[in-house]
Design an enzyme around this catalytic site. Structure first.
Site, PDB file in Angstrom:
ATOM      1  CE  LYS A 116      41.118  44.626  42.328  1.00 12.68           C
ATOM      2  NZ  LYS A 116      40.836  44.977  40.908  1.00 12.68           N
TER       3      LYS A 116
HETATM    4  C1  LIG Z   1      40.974  44.035  39.771  1.00 18.53           C
HETATM    5  C2  LIG Z   1      40.194  44.341  38.547  1.00 18.53           C
HETATM    6  C3  LIG Z   1      40.030  43.397  37.503  1.00 18.53           C
HETATM    7  C4  LIG Z   1      40.710  42.041  37.509  1.00 18.53           C
HETATM    8  O1  LIG Z   1      40.197  41.168  38.467  1.00 18.53           O
HETATM    9  P1  LIG Z   1      41.046  39.889  38.939  1.00 18.53           P
HETATM   10  O2  LIG Z   1      40.298  39.324  40.088  1.00 18.53           O
HETATM   11  O3  LIG Z   1      42.395  40.434  39.339  1.00 18.53           O
HETATM   12  O4  LIG Z   1      41.148  38.963  37.781  1.00 18.53           O
HETATM   13  C5  LIG Z   1      39.225  43.754  36.428  1.00 18.53           C
HETATM   14  N1  LIG Z   1      38.636  44.959  36.345  1.00 18.53           N
HETATM   15  C6  LIG Z   1      38.773  45.899  37.315  1.00 18.53           C
HETATM   16  C7  LIG Z   1      38.103  47.214  37.157  1.00 18.53           C
HETATM   17  C8  LIG Z   1      39.556  45.631  38.452  1.00 18.53           C
HETATM   18  O5  LIG Z   1      39.693  46.578  39.395  1.00 18.53           O
END
Ligand SMILES: *Cc1c(COP(=O)(O)O)cnc(C)c1O
Length: 472
Positions: A116
């Site tokens: 993120k």
């Molecule tokens: C947010 C997240 C996901 C999922 O991603 P999306 O964009 O919501 O599909 C997968 N792995 C981790 C570690 C995350 O923080």
């Protein structure tokens, strides 16, 4: 480039306005008015530069983002990108490594060790840039179950014209997650630990955003996963990884395996696939944990809600994927009316059904597998035994799906969405010892922290915001 709503209810807006809007004012999600393509000349130029080791992640990001952004001057966009990725601990930003027959795209070298950061470092800088131009200010409010909160805080810490208020459930996030948030001591960061659950936090945030006079008075802003700037920033690493792997590998096509929750990351992959004119990314493997709504959609055309089960990959413990509406819009042949009706139906009945003809189209783009807890565990264990490489549980879900669905035709690139040290307990349960801690986590316990413990009550939270909001 201008942006439209999946529900057709707004006049097209430029990029900066789309970023400030977040959710479209008609309740839909924003998408580019037309889908740009990287033309053959551009792709050939990238290939030459990658082959000569002269294409940086930031340069590629600039080329791609320029196709989608026409209201930020080139020099400003360059410096926004440079600033956003200067906080990453790896010179390649998102390096690709090769282990036991799969490629792993490491997306966790940002300040909070999860993918993120790639999007939120950029979004934070874009917010600050826009507010600097307009002379306005923003108070960001969000609730987190752990991961997004810290990435959002690191995205805007120390920025002028922005204060951030993040609600987390008191003592219900992991110690590492809590410290990643509360040890950020910048004056514009406010951590509120609610005496309640994550759902209480979400409900309070929703309630406050629905209080329009309060929202307007305090210039409340959101930082959630539906913001177009977040999706856009994520498109870059798909193209980057494709260039890197096909530079070394035999063919030109690749598959990607994406651990999926809110459908944001994999939707960025879909944009990248269309940007590269379809044939260069063959398919996207949509990997879910036991919360398998999206897998049921791809395999059976059944998009129907059930209850959330907790797993060791909590960031994917999601039923209704907030970005799915974007894909639905394309699946509907860019028909906003039909999309709006379907979403209304879904809200009423909790399910959508798709015809075989449409499903055929879905399966041209996506393959999918739901991966159980046991399989996730086994994948962490077996890859560690074979190679010494340690996967976090989210990444392991994607790697398991990749092994199950890969064929010999094209290489699979698995997205590594978090550093294993963020989910140490689950990793230790799989490999019998805790993962190695990177310095940024090791030092957390000795750092000073700041946090406000508060009742799970919207009025209390509002009073706190009113007392600490930034004003223009
Ligand atoms: C947010 C997240 C996901 C999922 O991603 P999306 O964009 O919501 O599909 C997968 N792995 C981790 C570690 C995350 O923080």
């Amino acid at each position: 480039m201008r942006y439209i709503s999946t529900r057709g209810g707004i006049a097209p807006v430029a990029f900066m306005e789309a970023v400030l809007m977040g959710l479209s004012t008609d309740g839909g999600l924003l998408l580019p008015e037309s889908m740009p393509r990287a033309d053959n000349g551009m792709v050939a130029d990238w290939r030459d530069r990658v082959a000569a080791n002269r294409l940086s992640y930031q340069e590629l990001a600039f080329d791609i983002l320029s196709l989608f952004i026409s209201d930020i001057p080139a020099q400003d966009l360059k410096s926004l990108i440079d600033r956003s990725y200067s906080t990453f601990a790896h010179s390649e930003i998102t390096p690709v490594i090769h282990k036991d027959g799969v490629y792993i795209l490491e997306l966790f070298h940002g300040p909070t060790l999860a993918f993120k950061d790639v999007a939120l470092q950029f979004l934070g800088n874009v917010f600050a840039y826009i507010l600097g131009k307009s002379g306005g200010c923003m108070n960001i409010l969000g609730a987190t179950s752990g991961d997004t909160g810290s990435a959002a805080i690191y995205g805007v810490r120390g920025k002028e014209r922005i204060n951030i208020f993040i609600l987390h459930p008191h003592k219900r996030v992991s110690p590492v997650q809590e410290l990643q948030m509360t040890t950020v001591l910048d004056a514009n960061v406010f951590n509120l630990a609610l005496r309640g659950t994550f759902d209480d936090g979400q409900a309070i945030v929703k309630k406050i955003f629905n209080d329009i006079p309060f929202k307007t008075k305090h210039h409340l802003g959101a930082i959630n996963s539906i913001n177009w700037a977040r999706i856009l920033a994520q498109v870059v690493y798909y193209v980057y990884a494709w260039l890197k792997v096909t530079n070394r590998g035999p063919g030109l096509q690749v598959d990607f395996s994406v651990p999926t929750g809110n459908f944001g990351d994999i939707f960025a992959g879909y944009i990248a696939k269309r940007l590269l004119a379809g044939q260069r990314i063959r398919r996207l493997i949509l990997a879910t944990n036991e919360n398998d709504l999206l897998t049921r959609f791809v395999l059976h055309g059944d998009y129907s809600m059930s209850t959330v089960v907790p797993t060791t990959s909590p960031s994917m413990d999601i039923q209704v994927a907030s970005n799915f509406e974007r894909y639905l819009y394309y699946l509907n042949g860019e028909d906003p009316e039909k999309t709006r009706r379907q979403i209304e139906d879904f809200i009423k009945t909790g399910r959508l059904a798709f015809t075989e003809t449409l499903l055929k189209e879905v399966r041209d783009d996506f393959a999918s597998k739901s991966v159980s807890q046991r399989q996730t565990n086994d994948t962490i264990k077996s890859l560690h035994a074979a190679t010494g490489y340690v996967l976090d549980p989210h990444t392991a879900v994607g790697v398991n799906a990749a092994f199950a669905l890969q064929d010999d035709a094209v290489p699979v690139i698995c997205l590594a969405t978090a550093h294993p040290a963020k989910f140490g307990d689950a990793v230790e349960a799989a490999i019998g010892k805790p993962p190695e801690l990177p310095a940024s986590i090791r030092d957390l316990a000795t750092k000073k922290s700041r946090c406000e413990i508060i009742e799970a009550d919207a009025k209390r939270v509002k009073d706190f915001i009113a007392a600490h909001a930034i004003q223009s």
